[in-house]
Design a protein around this motif. Structure first.
Motif, PDB file in Angstrom:
ATOM      1  N   LEU A  44      12.995 -14.301  -1.765  1.00  0.00           N
ATOM      2  CA  LEU A  44      12.233 -13.971  -0.557  1.00  0.00           C
ATOM      3  C   LEU A  44      13.157 -13.504   0.568  1.00  0.00           C
ATOM      4  CD1 LEU A  44       9.638 -16.897  -0.550  1.00  0.00           C
ATOM      5  CD2 LEU A  44       9.167 -14.472  -0.946  1.00  0.00           C
ATOM      6  N   SER A  48      13.060  -9.801   2.201  1.00  0.00           N
ATOM      7  CA  SER A  48      12.957  -9.591   3.649  1.00  0.00           C
ATOM      8  C   SER A  48      14.031  -8.634   4.143  1.00  0.00           C
ATOM      9  CB  SER A  48      13.081 -10.940   4.378  1.00  0.00           C
ATOM     10  OG  SER A  48      12.050 -11.821   3.992  1.00  0.00           O
ATOM     11  N   THR A 117      -6.615  -3.337  11.211  1.00  0.00           N
ATOM     12  CA  THR A 117      -5.291  -3.058  11.787  1.00  0.00           C
ATOM     13  C   THR A 117      -5.409  -2.271  13.084  1.00  0.00           C
ATOM     14  OG1 THR A 117      -4.373  -3.022   9.553  1.00  0.00           O
ATOM     15  CG2 THR A 117      -3.011  -2.090  11.297  1.00  0.00           C
ATOM     16  N   ILE A 147       4.116  -4.718   8.924  1.00  0.00           N
ATOM     17  CA  ILE A 147       4.179  -6.185   8.822  1.00  0.00           C
ATOM     18  C   ILE A 147       3.252  -6.678   7.712  1.00  0.00           C
ATOM     19  CG2 ILE A 147       3.634  -8.336  10.019  1.00  0.00           C
ATOM     20  CD1 ILE A 147       4.483  -6.916  12.623  1.00  0.00           C
ATOM     21  N   LEU A 148       2.052  -6.107   7.665  1.00  0.00           N
ATOM     22  CA  LEU A 148       1.097  -6.502   6.636  1.00  0.00           C
ATOM     23  C   LEU A 148       1.616  -6.166   5.246  1.00  0.00           C
ATOM     24  CD1 LEU A 148      -1.636  -7.586   5.773  1.00  0.00           C
ATOM     25  CD2 LEU A 148      -2.604  -5.309   6.194  1.00  0.00           C
ATOM     26  N   ALA A 150       4.697  -5.865   4.374  1.00  0.00           N
ATOM     27  CA  ALA A 150       5.822  -6.766   4.094  1.00  0.00           C
ATOM     28  C   ALA A 150       5.298  -8.100   3.561  1.00  0.00           C
ATOM     29  CB  ALA A 150       6.655  -6.975   5.349  1.00  0.00           C
ATOM     30  N   LEU A 151       4.231  -8.612   4.161  1.00  0.00           N
ATOM     31  CA  LEU A 151       3.638  -9.862   3.669  1.00  0.00           C
ATOM     32  C   LEU A 151       3.129  -9.696   2.244  1.00  0.00           C
ATOM     33  CD1 LEU A 151       1.681 -11.002   6.861  1.00  0.00           C
ATOM     34  CD2 LEU A 151       3.818 -11.951   5.958  1.00  0.00           C
ATOM     35  N   CYS A 152       2.516  -8.547   1.959  1.00  0.00           N
ATOM     36  CA  CYS A 152       2.045  -8.282   0.595  1.00  0.00           C
ATOM     37  C   CYS A 152       3.218  -8.217  -0.382  1.00  0.00           C
ATOM     38  CB  CYS A 152       1.261  -6.968   0.558  1.00  0.00           C
ATOM     39  SG  CYS A 152      -0.335  -7.022   1.407  1.00  0.00           S
ATOM     40  N   LEU A 154       6.051  -9.843  -0.100  1.00  0.00           N
ATOM     41  CA  LEU A 154       6.524 -11.212  -0.312  1.00  0.00           C
ATOM     42  C   LEU A 154       5.591 -11.970  -1.256  1.00  0.00           C
ATOM     43  CD1 LEU A 154       7.676 -12.147   3.303  1.00  0.00           C
ATOM     44  CD2 LEU A 154       9.076 -11.327   1.396  1.00  0.00           C
ATOM     45  N   VAL A 155       4.301 -11.734  -1.141  1.00  0.00           N
ATOM     46  CA  VAL A 155       3.350 -12.341  -2.077  1.00  0.00           C
ATOM     47  C   VAL A 155       3.643 -11.863  -3.499  1.00  0.00           C
ATOM     48  CG1 VAL A 155       0.918 -12.395  -2.787  1.00  0.00           C
ATOM     49  CG2 VAL A 155       1.528 -12.707  -0.381  1.00  0.00           C
ATOM     50  N   THR A 185       6.174   1.342   3.055  1.00  0.00           N
ATOM     51  CA  THR A 185       5.322   1.703   4.194  1.00  0.00           C
ATOM     52  C   THR A 185       4.796   3.134   4.129  1.00  0.00           C
ATOM     53  OG1 THR A 185       7.321   2.264   5.457  1.00  0.00           O
ATOM     54  CG2 THR A 185       6.425   0.047   5.746  1.00  0.00           C
ATOM     55  N   ALA A 194      -0.055  -6.638  -4.593  1.00  0.00           N
ATOM     56  CA  ALA A 194      -0.054  -8.091  -4.428  1.00  0.00           C
ATOM     57  C   ALA A 194      -1.254  -8.728  -5.113  1.00  0.00           C
ATOM     58  CB  ALA A 194      -0.037  -8.446  -2.944  1.00  0.00           C
TER      59      ALA A 194
END
Length: 456
Positions: A44, A48, A117, A147-148, A150-152, A154-155, A185, A194
């Protein structure tokens, strides 16, 4: 007693050779101390960093707000993104509602995320300086989307680590991927990635209903996750407990259909023309960038003219028959990731468009199907070459008097990309028919003692 986890320095030839710089492979009798920095947390952290570097790489375009598609520097800097342009071109900058006020060529869940968004970016903007020019607003829209995504991502890393619990280091192959750095992106693809990755985890845990919900959500975001249902059926068909496995598949498929319908039907009733735009757009579009059909047309103009739809359907049917045949002929039950990779790869190979970010669809599937650094590097190396080639080609289209790359060269780069994917698929098929060489299988099957057990 806990089963030992795979040690990359011992299991992967490339990592093993590289480990000589730090003292050699991890010993077979070595003990892993409990530390806060687990393989997943390290992955993770690396993901990042990868995503942050990708965001920095976008700065040449972000500083100008992606103001003009004809800006040659955007293509040569290789920082293009659909996100900011679609904010302005699909009516979001004018407070229009997706599907109702303006057609949107994206599935409903992606459209809902885009609309949400817009509101989130507007709230952020009102706190900062409440800028009203569309370019600044679209940049904020991009930032929130980044940002969204990036979260996906990481999932997806977590899902990759959890799919085969005894191989948590495989998540690092997703986290450090150049595809994640370059393509995260460009569009909203990581949302579907994800959902597809977590659906695979749910399936491997025999959580049929949850797997169906996630497949349905994924199909409502990008459609391709529906392809997972075919491999799930084939895996169930080869299961030792076939009847029970097929029952679980039926539950997954039914739940996926209900989930997709629950998301789509209200929008189809509320804004039928806007909802239909996604299907009409994909049915009517010609051969587009990245597809083998576009490359063939560049190499031999007129060769596939007017035949692309037929060729794509025929190619898809042939691929389906081949995958079914391979699944049934394999000496042991194939793993879901192997068949899922082959299904999605086949779809991309015959599809009418193959955008650079579509490689993200394959990334977790490829890692789960064959987590070998050398093989992944060869395939992703070809994707990176294509990534450079397509932006140079688009730069040339916007400035034909000063081309960076010719039509023929771009077509050949596309062919190299196709060849690399076919080669990786061949490695996956080889593992299916030589299960003793599959690097993952020993960590998902019951372990066989290496020395005879002595009766007591």
């Amino acid at each position: 007693m806990n089963e030992p986890i795979a040690a990359p320095s011992r299991e992967d030839p490339v990592v093993q050779a590289a480990s000589e710089w730090i003292g050699g492979p991890f010993g077979r009798r070595g003990m892993v101390r409990r530390r806060w920095w687990t393989p997943l947390r390290i992955a993770l952290a690396v993901a990042s960093l990868t995503l942050a570097l990708g965001f920095i790489a976008d700065q040449p375009c972000r500083s100008d707000g992606w103001a003009d598609r004809a800006d040659r520097s955007m293509w040569t800097s290789m920082c293009y993104s659909d996100v900011a342009f679609l904010y302005r071109e699909r009516g979001f900058a004018d407070d229009q509602i997706a599907y109702r006020d303006n057609a949107l060529e994206y599935p409903v869940l992606t459209g809902a995320v885009m609309q949400a968004t817009v509101y989130a970016a507007g709230s952020v903007g009102s706190v900062i300086d409440d800028a009203t020019d569309p370019v600044t607003q679209s940049t904020r829209f991009f930032d929130v989307t980044a940002i969204l995504m990036a979260l996906c991502a990481l999932v997806t890393v977590v899902a990759t680590a959890r799919t085969v619990p005894r191989r948590p280091w495989d998540a690092m192959l997703v986290a450090a991927s150049p595809l994640l750095l370059l393509s995260a992106t460009i569009n909203w693809d990581l949302l579907a990635v994800a959902l597809a990755a977590t659906a695979i985890v749910a399936w491997t845990r025999e959580r049929s209903i949850l797997a169906g919900v996630l497949v349905g959500l994924g199909a409502a975001a990008k459609l391709y996750p529906v392809l997972l249902l075919g491999p799930m059926f084939l895996v169930a068909l080869r299961a030792p407990d076939r009847r029970g496995a097929l029952g679980r598949f039926a539950a997954t498929a039914a739940t996926a259909a209900l989930t997709w319908g629950a998301i789509n039907l209200p929008v189809a009733w509320w804004a039928p023309d806007g909802w239909r735009a996604f299907f009409d757009f994909n049915a009517d579009r010609p051969a587009d960038f990245g597809s083998i059909w576009y490359a063939l047309d560049l190499l031999s103009p007129g060769l596939v003219a007017g035949k692309v739809d037929t060729l794509a359907v025929v190619g898809g049917v042939i691929a389906l028959v081949v995958i079914v045949g391979l699944a049934l002929a394999a000496p042991e039950q194939p793993r879901l990731a192997q068949l899922a990779f082959l299904a999605v790869a086949s779809f991309l190979l015959v599809n009418k468009v193959w955008s650079p970010q579509y490689a993200l669809w394959l990334l977790p599937l490829a890692v789960l199907a064959r987590p070998r650094v050398r093989d992944l590097a060869i395939w992703q190396g070809a994707e990176v070459v294509y990534f450079v080639g397509v932006w140079w080609y688009l730069a040339s289209l916007f400035a034909p008097d000063d081309p960076l790359i010719s039509d023929r060269t771009y077509a050949l780069v596309t062919v190299v990309r196709v060849a690399a994917l076919l080669w990786f698929a061949a490695m996956v098929v080889r593992d299916m028919f030589r299960p003793e060489g599959d690097p993952v299988r020993p960590f998902v099957s019951p372990r066989v003692p290496t020395v005879p057990e002595v009766a007591t």
